[in-house]
Design an enzyme around this catalytic site. Structure first.
Site, short mmCIF file in Angstrom:
data_model
loop_
_atom_site.label_atom_id
_atom_site.label_comp_id
_atom_site.label_asym_id
_atom_site.label_seq_id
_atom_site.Cartn_x
_atom_site.Cartn_y
_atom_site.Cartn_z
N HIS A 17 0.81 -1.23 0.00
CA HIS A 17 0.00 0.00 0.00
C HIS A 17 0.84 1.28 0.00
CE1 HIS A 17 -3.98 1.96 0.78
NE2 HIS A 17 -4.39 0.83 0.22
N HIS A 74 -6.54 -2.66 -11.06
CA HIS A 74 -6.93 -2.30 -9.69
C HIS A 74 -8.41 -1.92 -9.69
CE1 HIS A 74 -7.15 0.69 -6.30
NE2 HIS A 74 -6.44 -0.25 -5.70
#
Length: 369
Positions: free
Chosen positions: A180, A280
Site C-alpha cells: 500500500h 486495480h
C-alpha cells in the site's frame, strides 16, 4: 466542435451521482435515446471530480457520442494543464460511459469492440477473510501487508505478515500482498525478502509510486513479482516503470487512468515489456464491468480485483446493490464468466442510482413524476 457522421448520436445530458459507499457514477444520455454508465470514483475527492464534470458537461454536450477517441483526446489535450488524479478520473467516467453507449447502439459487448475475447472467463480476487472467501468460490485473495510503520521500524513488526500469508496458503489459496505504499525502502526490502519463499502471487505497491528507480532496485533483489499502478494516471506515467524494468504486473485503475480507452492502451504497452495486467478495482460495479471488458480482450491479463464485501462497503451499499441482475458477476471456481450483454453487459438499477427530474406545472407548482 465534434466530428460527425450520418449516424451520429449526439450527447444530450451528462450527469454524475454520488452513491454509497463512496462511489461516483456517471450517466450520459444521447438525443436518440441511448444511455451509458461510467464510474469516476476517486476516493476522498468526490467534490473535485464533480467540479471537473461541470466543465466536461459544458464542453461536450452536443458532441457525437460515437467519437470516443475524439472526445478523449480533446478532453485530455485541449486544456494546457492535463493529467493527474482528478482530471483523469473525470475523463475515465466519461470514457467508460461512451463505450457503454457504443456497445448498446451496435448491440455488442464492449469487449467485442476491443477486438473480441481471448478468454471465456476472468479470474478474480477479493480482500482477506480467506476461509470465508474460499467458501464463496474464490481461489485468490489480497491482504494488506502491515499497519502503519515508521520510516525505519523494528523488524519484529514484519513477522506477522509472513504468518498471515502462511495461513492463507495453508488453505490452498493464492495471495497477493499489498504494501500500500506505506512501507519505506529500508523496511520494504526486508519484508520483500521475508516473503520471497512464501509463494505469494505478487507484492503490490511495495514503495510509493514516485519511486520507479527504487522499484527496479527491489525487483533485482527478489524474485517475487512486483505489482503497482493504481496511482499512475496514464500510459505516460507507466512508461518509466516499463522502460526501467520495474514491474512484473501493471495495475492501472480504470476509474483513474483514463477509462477503457487508456486501460486498453496501457495493457498493450505492458505486453510489449512482458508485463502482466491485473487492473486495480476496489470500486463499484461499473468500474468492474469496464475492467472485465478489457481483461477478456487482452492476452496478458491474469487476475481482476473486485470489491464484494470489502471493508469499505456496507450491507446496504455493496458491489451488487445497484445492479438489476447481480448474477452477471457470479463467482465459480475463482472465475467470473465473460458478460455477454451489450455495452458493459450490466444493467444499473436507476431507481437506486438515478434521481428523477422535478416537474412543475405552468403555475410553478410541483407535479408528480
Amino acid at each position: 466542435m465534434s466530428l460527425t457522421t450520418s449516424a451520429s448520436s449526439f450527447i444530450s445530458k451528462i450527469e454524475v451521482f454520488r452513491v454509497p459507499p463512496r462511489w461516483l457514477f456517471v450517466r450520459i444520455e444521447t438525443a436518440d435515446g441511448f444511455v451509458g454508465w461510467g464510474e469516476s470514483t476517486l476516493e476522498g475527492h468526490t467534490e473535485a471530480i464533480e467540479g471537473a464534470f461541470a466543465d466536461l458537461a459544458q464542453r461536450f454536450l452536443g458532441w457525437d457520442a460515437d467519437g470516443i477517441e475524439d472526445i478523449w483526446q480533446t478532453a485530455y489535450r485541449a486544456r494546457f494543464y492535463r493529467g493527474g488524479p482528478v482530471l483523469m478520473s473525470a475523463l475515465s467516467g466519461l470514457d467508460i460511459a461512451l463505450w457503454d453507449i457504443k456497445g448498446k447502439k451496435l448491440g455488442v459487448p464492449v469487449w467485442q469492440l476491443l477486438g473480441g475475447k481471448v478468454r471465456d472467463r476472468v479470474r478474480v480476487a477479493v480482500r482477506e477473510a480467506a476461509r470465508e472467501r474460499k467458501e464463496q468460490g474464490f481461489t485468490a485473495v489480497k491482504m494488506n501487508a502491515t499497519e502503519a510503520l515508521a520510516w525505519l521500524d523494528s523488524p519484529e513488526l514484519l513477522k506477522g505478515t509472513v504468518e498471515r500469508v502462511r495461513e492463507v496458503r495453508a488453505l490452498g489459496m493464492d495471495v497477493g500482498v499489498d504494501f500500500h505504499g506505506r512501507v519505506h525502502k529500508g523496511m520494504a526490502r526486508q519484508l520483500a525478502k521475508l516473503l520471497e519463499g512464501e509463494g505469494v502471487l505478487f507484492i503490490e505497491e511495495p514503495l510509493l509510486p514516485t519511486q520507479p528507480s527504487e522499484f527496479a532496485d527491489l525487483g533485482r533483489l527478489v524474485s517475487t513479482p512486483i505489482a503497482a499502478g493504481e496511482r499512475l494516471y496514464s500510459r505516460h506515467e507507466f512508461r518509466p516503470y516499463f522502460e526501467g524494468h520495474a514491474l512484473d504486473v501493471a495495475q492501472p485503475d480504470v476509474s483513474h487512468c483514463g477509462g477503457i480507452s487508456e486501460l486498453a492502451r496501457i495493457a498493450s504497452m505492458a505486453e510489449t515489456y512482458d508485463v502482466a495486467l491485473a487492473p486495480h478495482c476496489p470500486l463499484g460495479p461499473i468500474a468492474l464491468a469496464a475492467c472485465i471488458a478489457v481483461g477478456v480482450s487482452k492476452l496478458n491479463y491474469f487476475i481482476q480485483e473486485m470489491s464484494w464485501q470489502m471493508h469499505y462497503n456496507s450491507d446496504d451499499a455493496d458491489l451488487f446493490t445497484y445492479l438489476a441482475d447481480p448474477s452477471v458477476f457470479a463467482v465459480k471456481d475463482g472465475y467470473i464468466t465473460t458478460p455477454s450483454g451489450p455495452g458493459l453487459g450490466i444493467v444499473i438499477n436507476e431507481e437506486l442510482a438515478w434521481r428523477n427530474p422535478i416537474w412543475r406545472g405552468e403555475d410553478g407548482s410541483i407535479r408528480e413524476w
